[in-house]
Design a protein around this motif. Structure first.
Motif, PDB file in Angstrom:
ATOM      1  N   GLY A  10      97.176  74.399  44.672  1.00 22.59           N
ATOM      2  CA  GLY A  10      96.130  73.534  44.128  1.00 22.59           C
ATOM      3  C   GLY A  10      94.729  74.051  44.369  1.00 22.59           C
ATOM      4  O   GLY A  10      93.753  73.338  44.109  1.00 22.59           O
ATOM      5  N   HIS A  11      94.612  75.284  44.825  1.00 20.76           N
ATOM      6  CA  HIS A  11      93.323  75.887  45.174  1.00 20.76           C
ATOM      7  C   HIS A  11      92.753  76.660  43.993  1.00 20.76           C
ATOM      8  O   HIS A  11      93.464  77.419  43.337  1.00 20.76           O
ATOM      9  N   GLY A  12      91.459  76.476  43.717  1.00 17.83           N
ATOM     10  CA  GLY A  12      90.796  77.238  42.665  1.00 17.83           C
ATOM     11  C   GLY A  12      90.344  78.589  43.164  1.00 17.83           C
ATOM     12  O   GLY A  12      90.913  79.634  42.829  1.00 17.83           O
ATOM     13  N   GLY A  13      89.316  78.590  44.012  1.00 10.73           N
ATOM     14  CA  GLY A  13      88.790  79.837  44.551  1.00 10.73           C
ATOM     15  C   GLY A  13      87.659  79.526  45.507  1.00 10.73           C
ATOM     16  O   GLY A  13      87.046  78.451  45.453  1.00 10.73           O
ATOM     17  N   PHE A  14      87.346  80.474  46.391  1.00 15.42           N
ATOM     18  CA  PHE A  14      86.294  80.259  47.370  1.00 15.42           C
ATOM     19  C   PHE A  14      84.898  80.251  46.754  1.00 15.42           C
ATOM     20  O   PHE A  14      83.923  79.930  47.435  1.00 15.42           O
ATOM     21  N   TYR A  15      84.790  80.620  45.458  1.00 18.75           N
ATOM     22  CA  TYR A  15      83.506  80.468  44.773  1.00 18.75           C
ATOM     23  C   TYR A  15      83.074  79.006  44.769  1.00 18.75           C
ATOM     24  O   TYR A  15      81.890  78.694  44.632  1.00 18.75           O
ATOM     25  N   ASN A  16      84.047  78.114  44.893  1.00 17.90           N
ATOM     26  CA  ASN A  16      83.774  76.685  45.041  1.00 17.90           C
ATOM     27  C   ASN A  16      83.718  76.396  46.532  1.00 17.90           C
ATOM     28  O   ASN A  16      84.739  76.471  47.223  1.00 17.90           O
ATOM     29  N   ARG A  17      82.519  76.089  47.033  1.00 20.36           N
ATOM     30  CA  ARG A  17      82.360  75.872  48.470  1.00 20.36           C
ATOM     31  C   ARG A  17      83.189  74.693  48.956  1.00 20.36           C
ATOM     32  O   ARG A  17      83.547  74.628  50.141  1.00 20.36           O
ATOM     33  N   GLY A  18      83.509  73.769  48.073  1.00 17.95           N
ATOM     34  CA  GLY A  18      84.392  72.670  48.455  1.00 17.95           C
ATOM     35  C   GLY A  18      85.807  73.146  48.695  1.00 17.95           C
ATOM     36  O   GLY A  18      86.451  72.767  49.683  1.00 17.95           O
ATOM     37  N   CYS A  19      86.325  74.000  47.808  1.00 18.07           N
ATOM     38  CA  CYS A  19      87.655  74.582  48.020  1.00 18.07           C
ATOM     39  C   CYS A  19      87.684  75.391  49.309  1.00 18.07           C
ATOM     40  O   CYS A  19      88.652  75.320  50.082  1.00 18.07           O
ATOM     41  N   GLU A  20      86.623  76.148  49.546  1.00 15.45           N
ATOM     42  CA  GLU A  20      86.544  76.931  50.779  1.00 15.45           C
ATOM     43  C   GLU A  20      86.567  76.025  51.998  1.00 15.45           C
ATOM     44  O   GLU A  20      87.275  76.300  52.988  1.00 15.45           O
ATOM     45  N   ALA A  21      85.801  74.954  51.948  1.00 14.77           N
ATOM     46  CA  ALA A  21      85.734  74.034  53.089  1.00 14.77           C
ATOM     47  C   ALA A  21      87.096  73.411  53.372  1.00 14.77           C
ATOM     48  O   ALA A  21      87.496  73.261  54.536  1.00 14.77           O
ATOM     49  N   ILE A  22      87.829  73.050  52.321  1.00 17.86           N
ATOM     50  CA  ILE A  22      89.164  72.469  52.506  1.00 17.86           C
ATOM     51  C   ILE A  22      90.101  73.479  53.143  1.00 17.86           C
ATOM     52  O   ILE A  22      90.856  73.161  54.070  1.00 17.86           O
ATOM     53  N   VAL A  23      90.086  74.721  52.654  1.00 17.41           N
ATOM     54  CA  VAL A  23      90.979  75.742  53.203  1.00 17.41           C
ATOM     55  C   VAL A  23      90.629  76.033  54.659  1.00 17.41           C
ATOM     56  O   VAL A  23      91.515  76.109  55.524  1.00 17.41           O
TER      57      VAL A  23
END
Length: 406
Positions: A10-23
């Motif tokens: 369900g992860h897009g990419g770390f270009y999205n700081r929100g996705c990065e924060a969740i990971v």
């Protein structure tokens, strides 16, 4: 006992700081709860993610289904002809092979189980579930918002998957209540978003900090404006201009534009907000953060501000968890739910889908400007509770996997 192996999807990419924060926060919780565990991340941007610092110790798999590939064409064909879904067929082979090798499948991403981002019954997001169910693996939905859905058939398909999940941690009471109304309660736990636990990383602010005493941070995106009925992608820019003009009239104040998703040429907050500066030629009191800072650094930047207005959900989460008074420019139910749980009301939510003119946002901003100190104090007092709630998800996951271990 063998180390646990978790597959995150369900992860897009770390270009999205929100996705990065969740990971970042999820992997930290998993490693604390399950020492020595292995983590696999299915990514839509694998090449860039593998080079990112957040990928340390994580195996990154390619989750992309290329446009016009055989799998993509087959999926679209079935959708077009309203054929029965076959979501496993839309998955890359390496993903299909990786799921059975895990001890648990963990859905991250926050709002994938909604209709906000084109979920369909044919989606590979449901396909990985099917593989997990067939192999007797626990499916975990992690820190999620659930619903609404565009059709009754999609709703029932998703709810059927959620009924079979081993654990669903939801980040707002609205989602918990929605699931309960549909008979899903025993496997549901209310938490705060895992990104609330993200630790800020200090950076030098001098190159881009406004030449003022107090700073209002602003984040807006074309994505949020695209949810309006008129699909006016420039509306968010008009909102920021109105807010900047208002704040510059406050004694000693200036504005800092803070991008949170940087993915040109698609959804790029930096480009979108840079156009505001170019069009209006603001003074040294208005600055734009360069597009080079990761989620931890961006959170630090936000934490140094006196007020935040943001459309990106995880930008608001950075603000809330840093005790920065925050206005949410909502485009889905998640912002409403998070605010209700934090404050017990929605005074600091402006739904960008329904706003008729930027002045409605300015009015909310003026109200907040009069209550900054008590709002900051309220968020500071809530901090221990927020942290405990976020961590409770990992504790519950430990219980679930202990029961699942033969």
């Amino acid at each position: 006992m063998a180390a646990k192996r978790f597959m995150l999807v369900g992860h897009g990419g770390f270009y999205n700081r929100g996705c990065e924060a969740i990971v970042r926060t999820t992997t930290r919780m998993l490693r604390d709860q399950f020492p020595g565990c292995e983590i696999v991340l299915a990514s839509n941007d694998p090449e860039n993610d593998r080079r990112h610092s957040a990928a340390e110790g994580i195996e990154i798999l390619d989750n992309r289904v290329a446009r016009w590939s055989q799998r993509w064409i087959a999926m679209k064909f079935r959708e077009k002809l309203s054929l029965p879904p076959a979501p496993k067929r839309s998955l890359r082979r390496e993903i299909q092979q990786a799921v059975p090798e895990a001890d648990a499948l963990v859905h991250i991403g926050g709002d994938n189980f909604t209709s906000d981002y084109s979920l369909t019954p044919h989606s590979g997001l449901l396909g990985v579930d099917e593989i997990a169910f067939e192999n007797g693996l626990p499916v975990i939905v992690w820190g999620a918002s659930i619903g609404p859905f565009k059709s009754a058939s999609l709703e029932e398909t998703v709810l059927d998957h959620l009924r079979r999940a081993a654990l669903i941690t939801v980040r707002e009471s609205i989602s918990k209540d929605y699931l309960a109304e549909n008979g899903i309660a025993d496997n549901v736990v209310l938490v705060t978003d895992p990104a609330m636990l993200l630790e800020p990383d200090p950076v030098d602010l001098s190159d881009f900090w406004p030449d003022v005493e107090r700073v209002a941070a602003l984040n807006v995106s074309a994505l949020a404006s695209g949810y309006r009925d008129d699909a006016d992608l420039g509306f968010g820019q008009n909102v920021v201009k109105a807010v900047v003009d208002e704040v510059l009239g406050w004694d000693g104040w200036g504005c800092l534009l803070v991008p949170h998703v940087i993915n040109p040429p698609y959804h790029d907050d930096h480009q979108y907000m840079a156009a505001i500066l170019e069009a209006n030629g603001y003074s040294r009191k208005v600055k734009l953060v360069p597009p080079v800072y990761d989620a931890r650094q961006t959170k630090y930047i936000i934490s140094q501000c006196d007020l935040l207005m943001a459309a990106r959900t995880h930008a608001t989460i950075a603000g809330f968890s840093s005790a920065v008074p925050t206005i949410s420019l909502a485009y889905s139910r998640k912002a409403h739910g998070i605010n209700l749980d934090l404050f017990g009301h929605e005074r600091w939510v402006v739904d960008i889908r329904n706003v008729s003119a930027p002045d409605e946002v300015v009015q909310c901003l003026r109200r907040m400007g009069e209550e900054l100190d008590p709002l900051s104090s309220h968020l500071s007092e809530k901090a221990p509770e927020i942290k405990r709630s976020a961590l409770s998800g990992a504790e519950k996951l430990g219980e679930v996997l202990e029961k699942a271990t033969p």
